[in-house]
Design an enzyme around this catalytic site. Structure first.
Site, PDB file in Angstrom:
ATOM      1  N   HIS A  62      -0.825   2.550  58.393  1.00 51.74           N
ATOM      2  CA  HIS A  62      -1.157   2.116  57.035  1.00 51.74           C
ATOM      3  C   HIS A  62      -1.332   0.604  56.948  1.00 51.74           C
ATOM      4  CE1 HIS A  62       0.371   1.320  52.734  1.00 51.74           C
ATOM      5  NE2 HIS A  62      -0.808   1.913  52.597  1.00 51.74           N
TER       6      HIS A  62
ATOM      7  N   HIS B 159      -5.808  -5.654  50.130  1.00 53.98           N
ATOM      8  CA  HIS B 159      -5.248  -4.586  49.305  1.00 53.98           C
ATOM      9  C   HIS B 159      -5.268  -4.933  47.813  1.00 53.98           C
ATOM     10  CE1 HIS B 159      -2.067  -2.335  47.203  1.00 53.98           C
ATOM     11  NE2 HIS B 159      -2.425  -1.336  48.001  1.00 53.98           N
TER      12      HIS B 159
END
Ligand code: G3P
Ligand code: CA
Length: 581
Positions: free
Chosen positions: A54, A96
């Site tokens: 991730h 992100h």
């Protein structure tokens, strides 16, 4: 589009059964997701469930940086997840948050440009930001090893992952970036990751924004698409999304076994996010998820390996494998094992799972089968291979014995049909014919080892793995192995005699050697670079195994100490030792 109806699955059989089921999916919309790259660059079926790092390996390095992505690939993870957004000048940046404040030094470098939105900066401006210092400040206090790590663009990550791992590409907040789907599609094509709408590397594109994914699917109809967030509860929405989506990836906290089964029934797969706790990983694997997105990919690999490993006693389902005399772990397909029968059978290999389920049979055309006594798996030039040893010689009469080498099938089980023999080696012994049931390959040392069975002390021989085909080669005698206990009765056996400590299989991994005997098994630690004879001169650990009819086969389960041994019989009785035993 993947439209395979997946049956309700029982947790205990899930991991390896999924391996077989997913293999059957090859050819659907999501076919390339079934593939990952082997070390030599060839495409192999994926082990399942997938390990997905991730934001890169964000548990040990700053998220969404090139170094974190490379560390994720190195684990190895089958996929690495990143987040992408669009810059002010239309570039695709890996980031992100929609602002640059948390993970970069943008506020320091550009104090007058609050609120530091990604959308307000050019790609070049962002690439020059420091995306590593925050990690030492907020994530792993004091670790400033990554200070100065730049913000990558998508192209950098595509180059980093090429031929190393798949990419799970999350399109972040596409509503803020009109046209981002086309910009991503163009970038993937320019980098050669997508050709004619189809991926050339393992690739999944996902988003919380399902409309964005429907748009992307129009551009690249063969690239698998994932939908993040809560699965639909409405029938019409399920029907609509199943038209373009291959993955339904909710938070793990939303998933239970029923929902996993529901997603499978709809023909989709699921890789929940973000799971870092080993116990929860195991629960999800038992529910039958197809992948897990984690900040801790190494931990997930360990949990997956343990979940796929055989445990305790079980029996082989395929009754035709009734004289199991050799077995080897698959190096191409975790959780798959190969076995063969003793003399009397034709040249064929049986695949089975770690709980004994039958995974099919392969015939070896052109091979002989006088007396197959052992097999081994190894990697040669990056390709997983199998060696079949037709070396049994009860009466010590054979003028030569034969070894067959074949490449492991690239496709996952179930198997049927033919496995071509790649090369055939013949050999004799310098001291006359011998009965042998233990053969192992050390590909790094370029050696095939043979351990005799009916000598008072087992005798170890070697031939080069690269030995030429043709006339029989004389094996090199390396020495006797005198570290096994004396047979029952306390006397060395006479030549030709069989005892409870006669070797019936030999196996190697990178840290151990194993001698299987008719009664127990003997495991030897082996240091890197240590010769096999030297290792076998050490004191072995005796692995006490259940009393079976005739134990003739064994191998390590993986790169640890745990091992799997098997006995002749219908059904064949199997025993897997735990890692610490
Ligand atoms: O891959 C799914 C996961 O990354 C979604 O959450 O916030 O970490 O992007 P987030
Ligand atoms: Ca993400």
């Amino acid at each position: 589009m993947l439209k395979l109806p997946l049956p309700a699955l029982r947790p205990a059989v899930l991991p390896v059964l999924l391996l077989a089921l997913l293999a059957a999916c090859v050819g659907g919309r999501g076919a390339p997701t079934d593939l990952h790259r082997a070390a030599d660059g060839s495409l192999l079926p994926l082990p399942v469930p997938l390990v997905i790092a991730h934001r890169g390996y964000s548990g040990i390095a700053p998220e969404n940086t090139e170094v974190a992505v490379a560390l994720g690939a190195d684990v190895p993870s089958e996929y690495v997840e990143i987040d992408v957004q669009m810059s002010a000048d239309g570039g695709i940046v890996v980031m992100h948050d929609t602002t640059l404040t948390r993970t970069t030094d943008a506020p320091l470098q550009y104090p007058l440009r609050a609120p530091w939105n990604v959308a307000d900066f050019t790609l070049e401006e962002m690439r020059a930001l420091d995306a590593g210092t925050w990690y030492g400040r907020d994530k792993e206090p004091g670790n400033f090893a990554y200070a100065g790590e730049p913000v990558p663009d998508l192209r950098t990550i595509l180059d980093t992952l090429r031929d190393r791992a798949g990419l799970l590409l999350e399109v972040k907040s596409p509503g803020l970036y009109p046209g981002i789907e086309a910009a991503i599609a163009a970038e993937l094509e320019a980098a050669g990751w997508v050709e004619a709408g189809a991926p050339t590397q393992p690739l999944i594109v996902q988003s919380f924004d399902w409309e964005s994914m429907a748009r992307y699917a129009q551009l690249h109809p063969q690239v698998p698409v994932g939908l993040l967030g809560n699965p639909p509860t409405d029938e019409a929405i399920w029907t609509a999304v199943a038209e373009y989506a291959d993955w339904m990836n909710p938070s793990h906290s939303r998933l239970d076994a029923e929902l996993v089964a529901e997603i499978h029934r709809r023909g989709l797969r699921t890789s929940p996010y973000t799971v870092n706790d080993a116990a929860r990983m195991r629960e999800l694997l038992d529910m039958g998820v197809d992948g897990i997105i984690t900040d801790q990919p190494t931990r997930l690999r360990q949990v997956r390996d343990a979940a796929l490993a055989p445990q305790g006693e079980f029996a082989l389902q395929n009754g035709e494998l009734n004289e199991l005399s050799g077995l080897a772990r698959s190096l191409a397909h975790p959780g798959v094992y190969w076995g063969h029968n003793d003399s009397g059978d034709r040249p064929r290999l049986f695949a089975f799972a770690g709980d004994g389920r039958d995974l099919g049979t392969l015939e070896l055309p052109g091979a002989g089968a006088v007396d197959w006594e052992d097999m081994a798996s190894f990697v040669e030039d990056g390709q997983p291979k199998l060696l079949l040893a037709d070396v049994g010689d009860n009466e010590a009469l054979r003028p030569f014995v034969t070894l067959y080498i074949a490449a492991e099938p690239a496709t996952a089980p179930p198997y049927s049909g033919m496995l071509p023999v790649e090369r055939t080696l013949t050999l004799t012994y310098p001291d006359g014919p011998r009965d042998c049931e233990g053969v192992a390959v050390d590909a790094q040392a370029g050696a095939i080892y043979l351990l005799s069975k009916r000598d008072p002390r087992p005798r170890l021989y070697r031939i080069p793995l690269g030995a030429p085909e043709g006339l029989p080669l004389t094996a090199e005698f390396l020495g006797e192995v005198d570290s096994l206990p004396l047979p029952k009765g306390g006397e060395l056996a006479a030549p030709g005699e069989i005892t409870n400590v006669s070797p019936t299989a030999l196996a190697l991994n990178s840290s151990h050697a194993l001698i299987v005997t008719l009664e127990h098994s003997y495991r030897y630690p082996r240091a890197p670079g240590q010769s096999l004879l030297e290792a076998l001169a050490g004191t072995p650990q005796r692995i006490v195994v259940p009393e079976y009819r005739q134990i003739e086969s064994g191998d390590f389960i993986a790169e640890g100490a745990a091992l799997l041994i098997g006995s002749e019989g219908r059904p064949a009785a199997m025993y897997a030792s735990a890692e610490g035993q």
